[in-house]
Design a protein around this motif. Structure first.
Motif, short mmCIF file in Angstrom:
data_model
loop_
_atom_site.label_atom_id
_atom_site.label_comp_id
_atom_site.label_asym_id
_atom_site.label_seq_id
_atom_site.Cartn_x
_atom_site.Cartn_y
_atom_site.Cartn_z
N GLY A 1 -44.56 -2.85 6.05
CA GLY A 1 -45.94 -2.14 5.52
C GLY A 1 -45.99 -1.82 3.94
N LYS A 2 -44.62 -2.04 3.44
CA LYS A 2 -44.79 -1.76 1.78
C LYS A 2 -45.16 -3.12 1.23
N ASP A 3 -45.80 -3.20 0.21
CA ASP A 3 -46.30 -4.23 -0.62
C ASP A 3 -44.93 -5.04 -0.90
N SER A 4 -43.99 -4.50 -1.32
CA SER A 4 -42.87 -5.34 -1.66
C SER A 4 -42.19 -6.11 -0.44
N HIS A 5 -42.16 -5.28 0.69
CA HIS A 5 -41.70 -6.06 1.96
C HIS A 5 -42.54 -7.32 2.43
N ARG A 6 -44.00 -7.23 2.26
CA ARG A 6 -44.74 -8.03 2.32
C ARG A 6 -44.49 -9.39 1.64
N LEU A 7 -44.42 -9.10 0.36
CA LEU A 7 -44.23 -10.37 -0.66
C LEU A 7 -42.87 -10.90 0.00
N THR A 8 -41.98 -10.40 0.14
CA THR A 8 -40.60 -10.96 0.62
C THR A 8 -40.78 -11.83 1.80
N ALA A 9 -41.52 -10.86 2.73
CA ALA A 9 -41.62 -11.62 3.98
C ALA A 9 -42.70 -12.84 4.08
N ALA A 10 -43.33 -12.93 3.09
CA ALA A 10 -44.25 -14.18 2.69
C ALA A 10 -43.30 -15.48 2.35
N GLY A 11 -42.15 -15.10 1.80
CA GLY A 11 -41.23 -16.17 1.56
C GLY A 11 -40.79 -16.23 0.08
N ALA A 12 -40.87 -15.18 -0.81
CA ALA A 12 -40.44 -15.01 -1.89
C ALA A 12 -38.86 -14.92 -1.98
N ASP A 13 -38.10 -15.98 -2.53
CA ASP A 13 -36.79 -15.68 -2.63
C ASP A 13 -35.97 -14.58 -3.44
N THR A 14 -36.81 -14.48 -4.52
CA THR A 14 -36.33 -13.38 -5.37
C THR A 14 -37.55 -12.46 -5.47
N MET A 15 -37.57 -11.10 -5.27
CA MET A 15 -38.55 -10.18 -5.42
C MET A 15 -37.84 -8.86 -5.96
N LEU A 16 -38.51 -8.44 -7.14
CA LEU A 16 -38.21 -7.51 -8.28
C LEU A 16 -39.15 -6.50 -8.02
N ILE A 17 -38.98 -5.16 -7.74
CA ILE A 17 -39.93 -3.96 -7.83
C ILE A 17 -39.55 -3.26 -9.09
N SER A 18 -40.52 -2.93 -9.83
CA SER A 18 -39.98 -1.95 -10.99
C SER A 18 -40.87 -0.99 -11.25
N SER A 19 -40.48 0.11 -11.66
CA SER A 19 -41.12 1.43 -11.85
C SER A 19 -40.53 2.04 -13.22
N PRO A 20 -41.24 3.07 -13.66
CA PRO A 20 -40.96 3.70 -15.09
C PRO A 20 -39.18 4.19 -15.10
N GLU A 21 -38.77 4.26 -13.89
CA GLU A 21 -37.63 4.94 -13.50
C GLU A 21 -36.41 4.03 -13.31
N LYS A 22 -36.96 3.11 -12.54
CA LYS A 22 -35.58 2.27 -11.94
C LYS A 22 -36.46 0.88 -11.29
N LEU A 23 -35.60 -0.11 -11.10
CA LEU A 23 -35.99 -1.40 -10.56
C LEU A 23 -34.89 -1.69 -9.39
N ALA A 24 -35.68 -2.44 -8.62
CA ALA A 24 -34.68 -3.03 -7.22
C ALA A 24 -35.03 -4.58 -7.36
N VAL A 25 -34.04 -5.41 -6.85
CA VAL A 25 -34.14 -6.87 -6.73
C VAL A 25 -33.87 -7.28 -5.47
N VAL A 26 -34.68 -7.77 -4.65
CA VAL A 26 -34.41 -8.30 -3.34
C VAL A 26 -34.18 -9.92 -3.62
N LYS A 27 -32.95 -10.25 -3.39
CA LYS A 27 -32.68 -11.77 -3.47
C LYS A 27 -32.01 -12.45 -2.26
N LYS A 28 -33.01 -13.42 -1.73
CA LYS A 28 -32.16 -14.07 -0.61
C LYS A 28 -31.11 -15.19 -0.86
N HIS A 29 -30.02 -15.07 0.01
CA HIS A 29 -28.91 -16.34 -0.22
C HIS A 29 -28.49 -16.48 1.11
N ASP A 30 -27.82 -17.83 1.15
CA ASP A 30 -27.34 -18.11 2.33
C ASP A 30 -25.73 -17.81 2.72
#
Length: 367
Positions: free
Chosen positions: A250-279
């Motif tokens: 339901g979150k936009d970041s989850h939708r982008l990853t589910a769509a097939g992004a191999d690396t997805m980074l979400i950034s805010s004024p306070e912090k960032l998070a990276v979701v990176k797929k690997h085998d």
């Protein structure tokens, strides 16, 4: 080029030191994918027909296929050198400590070539003598045995009594690299520095390991608070052997990853998070080098099979045995944080004193 040493010279590696300052058996510390002692053995193999190890822990070195002799007179490097000369069975011996990261076969061959007419051939560098990277003849034995009887264990004290050839740095042009050739390892900090040079790790790291349910996360949390209070920048890596999700449907970041992004980074004024797929899980060194260049030290939880220096967390109610001592002997173990007294070859810290554990980490890696 053939640099093989003459047949009247054997090679001996001293492996019997107590490694008190290191806190674990430094001969088995892994560097560049090999234990330190194996790096010395590899330097010896093209040079000597006969190689021996001298120390009192035969079972740890059996895999190398070399004879291991316990010290005849225990408790000193001089005793190890004496044992090597007695057991080698050749008129001359080249001896090395087990903790030299970069032994040079060419330098060893050059020193051995200077032996004729002498009982000792020893490098004399600007910083002093190198008695544990030198040639000795059996003519040294009477003086050695007298010193051992008298309780004098300083190797070079017998040099004036025998025919000693002091080899100056200028005689070894092209074979001596300052800060490298004669470097040995005595402390965790020295090992970390040398490992950084060898393996390219620019960030210090130590892993907290334990059996499940011991409380390593609780201890690590408190150590982080301690070290942050002392002004250090910290990175933390948690090892998870199972699949995990840090994002939610339901979150936009989850939708982008589910769509097939191999690396997805979400950034805010306070912090960032990276979701990176690997085998497969990337090597721990790669994770540290990629993501933690801006911290003073990385504390990891888990990674018990890695080559990182380790602190094991032990709680007597959880288990009577350790992961890194007993059936297994992990040479990267630096200390154990325990809630009961233990007789070990590494420091035992108070599990209930995060400040003491933080002191150890600070002393070993940050000062």
């Amino acid at each position: 080029m053939d640099i093989r040493c003459p047949a009247d010279v054997s090679g001996a590696i001293l492996v019997g030191g107590k490694s008190r300052r290191m806190g674990c058996d430094k001969s088995l510390l892994p560097l560049g994918g090999k234990p330190l002692v194996e790096r010395v053995i590899d330097a010896f193999r093209p040079l000597f027909s006969h190689i021996i190890l001298v120390g009192d822990r035969e079972e740890r070195f059996a895999s190398h296929g070399l004879p291991v002799y316990p010290d005849i007179v225990t408790g000193s490097a001089l005793g190890g050198l004496h044992t090597a000369l007695v057991r080698a069975g050749t008129p001359y011996l080249f001896v090395s400590a087990c903790d030299l990261p970069w032994p040079d076969p060419r330098l060893i061959a050059r020193l051995c070539s200077m032996r004729d007419g002498y009982d000792v051939v020893v490098p004399r560098m600007p910083h002093g003598l190198e008695p544990l990277f030198a040639v000795y003849g059996t003519g040294c034995l009477p003086a050695m045995e007298r010193m051992l009887r008298e309780g004098n264990f300083r190797i070079y004290d017998f040099y004036p009594e025998v025919r000693t050839r002091y080899v100056e740095q200028g005689e070894l042009a092209g074979l001596v690299v300052p800060g490298r050739t004669f470097v040995n390892i005595n402390t965790p900090r020295e090992f970390e520095t040398i490992r950084n040079k060898e393996e390219g790790m620019s960030v210090k790291a130590v892993s907290f390991v334990a059996k499940s349910g011991t409380g390593k996360t609780t201890l690590l949390e408190k150590v982080i608070v301690e070290l942050k209070g002392r002004g250090y920048r910290l990175g933390v890596i948690k090892h998870d052997a199972h699949r995990f999700e840090i994002d939610h449907p339901g979150k936009d970041s989850h939708r982008l990853t589910a769509a097939g992004a191999d690396t997805m980074l979400i950034s805010s004024p306070e912090k960032l998070a990276v979701v990176k797929k690997h085998d497969a899980s990337p090597p721990i060194d790669e994770l540290i080098a990629t993501y933690f260049g801006d911290v003073d030290i990385v504390l990891t939880e888990g990674f018990k099979k890695s080559g990182l220096p380790k602190i094991e967390v032990h709680r007597k109610e959880r288990s009577a045995t350790l992961l890194c001592r007993g059936e297994a002997h992990d040479p990267t173990l630096l200390a154990v944080a325990s809630d009961e007294p233990l007789e070990l070859d590494v420091p035992v810290l108070d599990l209930n004193s995060p400040a003491q554990v933080a002191d150890f980490v600070e002393r070993a890696f940050l000062k």
